[in-house]
Design an enzyme around this catalytic site. Structure first.
Site, short mmCIF file in Angstrom:
data_model
loop_
_atom_site.label_atom_id
_atom_site.label_comp_id
_atom_site.label_asym_id
_atom_site.label_seq_id
_atom_site.Cartn_x
_atom_site.Cartn_y
_atom_site.Cartn_z
N PHE A 221 2.24 0.77 6.48
CA PHE A 221 1.72 -0.52 6.05
C PHE A 221 0.34 -0.43 5.36
CE2 PHE A 221 4.04 -2.37 9.94
CZ PHE A 221 5.20 -2.54 9.21
N SER A 370 2.58 -5.80 6.54
CA SER A 370 1.70 -6.34 5.50
C SER A 370 2.44 -6.43 4.18
CB SER A 370 0.48 -5.43 5.33
OG SER A 370 0.86 -4.21 4.70
N ARG A 371 1.73 -6.85 3.16
CA ARG A 371 2.34 -6.86 1.82
C ARG A 371 2.43 -5.45 1.24
NH1 ARG A 371 -1.09 -11.96 -0.56
NH2 ARG A 371 -0.41 -13.47 0.99
N HIS A 372 1.69 -4.54 1.80
CA HIS A 372 1.74 -3.15 1.34
C HIS A 372 2.77 -2.42 2.18
CE1 HIS A 372 -2.68 -3.33 -0.31
NE2 HIS A 372 -1.89 -4.27 -0.80
N LEU A 373 4.01 -2.42 1.69
CA LEU A 373 5.13 -1.83 2.44
C LEU A 373 5.54 -0.53 1.77
CD1 LEU A 373 7.25 -5.07 2.92
CD2 LEU A 373 5.70 -4.02 4.57
#
Length: 454
Positions: A221, A370-373
């Protein structure tokens, strides 16, 4: 991609091979490709969407072309953060943004109406990948989008070849099956892995591409958090830096979510493992002056360890559409907890130098997803440690590809959207060439289970 901050960093060299910095129990973080493989596609995406940046201002910026647009000026908050950073020996630079600083590609310049990462850009100044694709003047019939559709499973025509996709039309609640020449997964690191796992069938009893039990593993993440505090609001007149090394960027009211960044702690011998991360301005939705004070907010983030047990799995319980629910297992590695604490202290020092006297930590809740996958369909050359090959093709199959952040064997310490776009373009070009070659074969040499027009 319509709801994002537009932050558009390229991966640095260490992101593509971090073997010297990861924990001994981590999965291999080395990418099976190098920066030279990605650079032409970074360059093409940058020309297409437009990235406003200042070449050479970021000390760790990898090689690239001249900027297509000048960098955005610092916001008032960004200017205060940049000035504080310079006073403690840091090297601030404008955050590279896929937001027009001047008219570009038929879109207007940003009007600096405020941080917009949670909203659709009202003017179109921020690049929107989907609108760029749909507005590209494609020939009639070249692209069909099934709105309100959910892919349920990929169906094999033989042990190594996908022949069709079963999907649900959510508007009519009917199931459909579409024949395919190739399948490209771009659903995000969690959902792409889930689709492969849901596609278990004869010959792939544990899910597609999962003969070595790697689908869903290595989920990452990025560790992250915020430091925030308030300072006396500066006067109403814009301030221009007198330091030539700072680039003499004007500080003007309003502006995007982030206008200034620091990479000084990215490769940092004082950070645990020697690998830290980024600091950058992360402004609040409303940049208001309250009781003569304004709020400064700094985001710090870094790549987390790619761990085998951090994973996406299917639950026994079923949810909507009678599909298995997902279970995400994620535990922050002890090394990453130390690294996160280190970056938190550096961000707090930066705010203290800016004059903040009420500094506090804000949790990003990254551990909840999170948006960072990244990860889950890791790329590599060894099928025992990865799911896809360097071209994104699932090892066990000859026509199923992954192009989203699931491809990442190591998340890297920068926002991933720009890299996902560049890598997807690299893989798409390869798929198109392969399909064209297959279509040009004489009929007698075509595989019977590979339709060339559908």
């Amino acid at each position: 991609m319509a709801l994002y901050a537009g932050i558009s960093f390229r991966l640095r060299g260490v992101d593509l091979d971090a073997r010297a910095h990861v924990a001994p129990d981590a999965l291999d973080p080395a990418w099976p490709i190098g920066y030279a493989d990605l650079r032409p596609f970074y360059d093409r995406i940058e020309r297409c969407i437009g990235v406003a940046r200042e070449p050479g201002a970021d000390p760790l910026e990898p090689p690239g072309p001249p900027a297509v647009m000048p960098a955005h000026p610092y916001s008032t908050q960004g200017g205060l953060i940049a000035a504080a950073g310079r006073r403690i020996g840091l090297r601030p630079f404008p955050t590279p943004l896929a937001i027009n600083s001047e008219p570009y590609a038929g879109r207007p310049a940003c009007v600096r109406c405020g941080p917009c990462n949670e909203y659709v850009c009202p003017t179109g100044a921020r690049a929107n990948t989907s609108s760029l694709l749909f507005d590209a003047g494609l020939p009639a019939g070249a692209l069909t989008v099934a709105h309100g559709a959910k892919a349920l499973r990929i169906i094999l025509s033989n042990r190594h070849h996908a022949g069709s996709v079963e999907w649900l039309d959510l508007r009519t609640r009917t199931r459909r099956v579409t024949r395919v020449r190739s399948v490209v997964l771009a659903a995000n690191a969690v959902q792409s892995a889930a689709l492969l796992l849901r596609s278990a069938q004869r010959g792939a009893e544990n899910g597609l591409g999962n003969s070595t039990d790697m689908v869903g593993r290595g989920l990452s993440f990025k560790i992250s958090g915020y430091a925030a505090g308030t300072v006396d609001a500066p006067g109403p007149r814009p301030v221009v830096s007198a330091d030539p090394a700072a680039g003499a960027y004007a500080h003007v009211p309003g502006g995007p979510f982030s206008t200034v960044a620091f990479s000084d702690h990215y490769l940092d011998p004082d950070a645990p493992s020697g690998l830290g991360g980024l600091l950058y301005e992360a402004s609040d939705d409303e940049r208001v002056v309250k009781d003569g004070r304004i709020r400064l907010r700094v985001h710090f983030l870094a790549a987390d360890q790619p761990m085998r047990d951090n994973s996406v799995r299917l639950a026994r319980e079923r949810g909507p559409f009678n599909l298995p629910r997902l279970v995400i297992h994620y535990v922050t590695h002890p090394l990453d907890k130390r690294r996160l604490g280190y970056l938190s202290r550096r961000a707090s020092e930066l705010l203290a130098k800016a004059g903040a006297d009420d500094i506090r930590y804000e949790d990003s809740n990254y551990q909840l997803g999170s948006r960072h996958l990244h990860g889950g369909c890791r790329a590599g050359t060894d099928p025992a440690q990865s799911v896809v090959d360097p071209w994104g093709r699932v090892h066990d199959l000859d026509n199923v590809y992954v192009v989203d952040g699931g491809f990442f064997p190591y998340s890297g310490g920068v926002n991933p959207t720009f890299t996902i776009q560049a890598n997807a373009l690299r893989i798409a070009q390869k798929i198109a060439l392969d399909l064209r070659s297959a279509a040009s074969l004489p009929a007698a040499h075509r595989r019977p289970d590979l339709p060339v027009a559908d």
